[in-house]
Structures are given as C-alpha cells and as structure tokens.
Scaffold this motif. Structure first.
Motif, PDB file in Angstrom:
ATOM      1  N   TRP A 173       0.956  -1.241   0.392  1.00 15.10           N
ATOM      2  CA  TRP A 173       0.443  -0.521  -0.001  1.00 15.10           C
ATOM      3  C   TRP A 173       1.092   1.669  -0.095  1.00 15.10           C
ATOM      4  N   HIS A 177       2.534   2.233  -4.322  1.00 13.54           N
ATOM      5  CA  HIS A 177       1.044   2.283  -4.246  1.00 13.54           C
ATOM      6  C   HIS A 177       0.317   2.576  -5.446  1.00 13.54           C
ATOM      7  N   ASN A 181      -3.213   0.672  -5.384  1.00 11.84           N
ATOM      8  CA  ASN A 181      -5.041   1.648  -6.132  1.00 11.84           C
ATOM      9  C   ASN A 181      -5.326   0.891  -7.085  1.00 11.84           C
ATOM     10  N   TRP A 184      -6.917  -1.868  -6.073  1.00 12.35           N
ATOM     11  CA  TRP A 184      -7.567  -1.595  -4.656  1.00 12.35           C
ATOM     12  C   TRP A 184      -8.798  -1.897  -5.626  1.00 12.35           C
ATOM     13  N   GLN A 185      -8.854  -0.814  -7.050  1.00 14.93           N
ATOM     14  CA  GLN A 185      -9.673  -0.233  -7.961  1.00 14.93           C
ATOM     15  C   GLN A 185     -10.086  -1.752  -8.249  1.00 14.93           C
ATOM     16  N   ARG A 210      -9.759   0.170   2.187  1.00 16.49           N
ATOM     17  CA  ARG A 210      -9.194   1.429   1.853  1.00 16.49           C
ATOM     18  C   ARG A 210      -9.115   2.132   3.169  1.00 16.49           C
TER      19      ARG A 210
END
Length: 412
Positions: A173, A177, A181, A184-185, A210
């Motif tokens: 994370w 990053h 990210n 995560w999306q 998140r």
C-alpha cells in the motif's frame, strides 16, 4: 454389518464375520493395521490414523479412505462402509461415485457462492471488450493476478471481509501505492459486478478496506524527459541503423507514443502521412480513432532505410521473427548512452519546445493526440489540423536534426 458389506467387500466373501474392534481397541491401538471386518480396517501411525474400506470392483481390489480415526468414530466408519457397500451392490464403483458427488456439490457451491477468482475471470472476460488489446496491452488484470488472487482467489465472494482486502494490499500500500491502488480499484469493481449478478456481496467491504489502509502521501513522479535543447545532440549520438536506433529517432520526430511507434508498419504510410491504427492509440476502445501523422523529410528517410531490412515492420525484432522490437530495447539503447531521459519523455521535450518557441497551443496539443475541445465542440469541429501540424512538426524536425543535411549515419 450389512449383508452387502459382507458379500461385496472382497474379504471373506459370503461369510458373516464378527466385528473385531471396539472403541477402546481403537483408542489404544498401536501403529499398524487393525481389521474390523467386512473390509474395514484402521491404519494406525504414531501421529494419527485413517479408516480404510477395502472392496472388489470388476475383479480389482480398491481401497477407499473413510476419514481420520480421531474425527470419524468406529460406529461412523462402519456406517460409511455399509453405505458405500450398498452403492457397490448397485453396480457402481464407490470411489468414482464419491468423486462424482463431490464434483456436483462443488459445482452447486460455485454456482451459489463462487470464489473471487471465478468472478474475476468472468468480469474480465465480459469487460475486456472495452479495453485496449483485450486488456493485455494495458495489463488491466495484472494487479489482480499478481497481488490479489494469490491471497483472495479462493475466498467465496460472499465471505470476503474488509480485513481480508486490507491484509492483502497492506504489504504494497505504501511501497507500491500506484499498483496497490489499481489492485484496490479492480477488486472493488469485481465485487460491484458480482453484486449486479445477484451474489450476496457489497462493494462497501472494499471501501472499508481502503479506510483501514489509510491515506498515503504519494507524489507522482513524471517520466524523465530530455531537455528540448539537448535533443539535437542526443539525436546525433544515436548513430546506426539498428531497429532500436531508428525507432528512437522516429519517436523524436513524430512525437507518437511508444506503442504506436514500436509496431509501425510500411502499409500504414501513404505518401508523407503515417496513419497510426486506433488499436495502438491510448484510450478506451471505441473512444479513439486512427491518428494521422505528417512525416517530415527526415522521417521519410528513416522509413527508406528501414525498408532495406524488412518489408513489414519499420522496426523488426532480430530475436522474435515476424515481430517488432519492444520498449525495453529502446531503454537499453538510451542506457548505453547514459541518457536519463525516457522514450516517452520525447513528447514532453516537444511540448516544452512548442511552449518556449510560441507554437500554436491547439496545434501542439493535437500533435500529441490530446483532445482540445469539449465533446459537443468535437462533434462539429472534426479537423485533425493535419496541414497546420505539418508546419509545426517541420519546425520541430529542423530543431531535432539541427538542420543537418545528412543525419542518418549508415553504420552499425
């Protein structure tokens, strides 16, 4: 013990056998084989043990595991033996029948509550039609394949908790990053699509994850670009006619992204115009179109030199027959020159030059393939400014080549 178990066990067939084991025997049994009768026996080891049922099917002796002795009691093992013996009496092989039942149960479970990996594949297959190169070129699935699926792939989509997602992404994370990210999306998108399909899951778990991961003070670093004042010297230093060298020069002169240049073909050039197909232009599929590029005299000379090597690709690969070079080859070439600038940075070099030399803003943006008007304006103003771009790009070419009469050095 049932008659079927006695007759079909393959052990003492036709003879009613007395059960030999008791619960106390099982608990105190030493390592070895301990027979109960009707083909049932216990294989005991120092660390545990398993129940086995031996039977005969089509004149072949088979052994079927009925579970560990510390989880399956003696009475439960006998009941399992009798149940499968009844199946055997119908002419079916118990082991094959059990496997079939397990597969059917798994299929039913997957249909009712599929895994994250299953849903991810389904979503990607349905979504990739809108992605460039079916999602391969942009590597849409890569963050999931590398960072999420190895940890969450076998979780049921309905059972994924925010802590599962947070624990999966926490190792990268902060250190990676941008990649985290994207992962995560994509994860949230897949859960959202699963909800639309009717599965019991909520995108909220991704949102909550998140929050658990916290904010990251990440500063985006721009691609390193060669100062436009240093471009002529760099252009001259890339001497030779290898594919990477010619491609780097081509990129400097045309200001087209690497994906467009690497796969350039001779049949895309007509006169002094190179048409880059939409499938090599950045953007969502069906949101981009073919892009015409006016070629200066120097670019046409590069094409002429390249044609002496291959008749399909301008920049063919010497390792992959029938293919073109990769961006790694371009970076390797620049590294050999100790050049910090990246191939993509040539576009920045041009844009800065255009700004510092007062070139028309709208023309400079169009050279780079950027959209310069709103959707409604673009619906009416459909010109790609080809003639105006040619003037600006000829000026840029004069700067890049430092107005040299012969800048293609034909030596390897």
């Amino acid at each position: 013990m049932t008659y079927a178990a006695q007759v079909t066990s393959g052990v003492n067939s036709g003879v009613r056998m007395k059960n030999k084991l008791t619960s106390l025997n099982v608990r105190n049994a030493k390592p070895g084989r301990h027979f109960d009768g009707g083909g049932l026996f216990l294989i005991k080891t120092k660390s545990g043990g398993n129940w086995i049922w031996r039977y005969s099917y089509l004149k072949r002796v088979r052994e079927m595991g009925l579970g560990p002795f510390d989880a399956v009691s003696l009475s439960a093992a006998r009941a399992a033996r009798d149940g499968w013996a009844a199946v055997l009496a119908t002419g079916k092989d118990p082991i094959s029948e059990r496997e079939r039942q397990r597969e059917a149960e798994q299929a039913a479970l997957n249909k009712e509550a599929p895994t994250f990996s299953d849903i991810a594949e389904i979503v990607f297959e349905s979504h990739k039609a809108s992605l460039r190169g079916d999602g391969d070129r942009g590597k849409w699935f890569s963050p999931l394949r590398v960072h999420v699926i190895p940890k969450l792939g076998q979780h049921r989509i309905s059972e994924i908790h925010q802590t599962d997602i947070a624990d999966t992404l926490r190792p990268i994370w902060k250190t990676k990053h941008p990649t985290a990210n994207k992962a995560w999306q994509r994860t949230r998108f897949i859960i959202q699509q699963a909800e639309y399909m009717g599965y019991d899951c909520k995108p909220f778990v991704a949102d909550a994850a998140r929050v658990m991961l916290g904010k990251v003070d990440h500063k985006t670093e721009n691609v390193t670009a060669t100062p436009w004042q240093a471009i002529p010297a760099l252009y001259r230093s890339i001497a030779g006619v290898s594919s990477p060298k010619l491609c780097l020069r081509w990129m400097m002169l045309t200001c087209v992204r690497s994906a467009g240049c690497l796969g350039a073909r001779f049949d895309e050039i007509e006169g002094s115009v190179w048409t880059v197909p939409a499938d090599r232009i950045k953007g969502m599929r069906n949101a981009v179109q073919d892009f015409r590029v006016p070629l200066c005299d120097e670019a046409l000379r590069i094409a002429e030199v390249a044609r002496s090597v291959d008749d399909s690709f301008l920049f063919p690969s010497y390792r992959k027959r029938g293919g073109h070079i990769t961006e790694a080859a371009l970076r390797k070439e620049l590294a050999a020159l100790n050049e910090a600038g990246r191939p993509h940075g040539f576009r920045t070099s041009f844009r800065t030059w255009a700004e510092d030399t007062d070139q028309p803003w709208d023309v400079a943006e169009t050279v780079l393939g950027h959209q310069i008007k709103g959707r409604v304006e673009r619906a009416y103003a459909r010109s790609d400014l080809l003639d105006r771009r040619r003037i600006v790009m000829d000026r840029w070419a004069a700067h890049v080549t430092a107005s040299s009469a012969d800048v293609i050095e034909l030596r390897r």
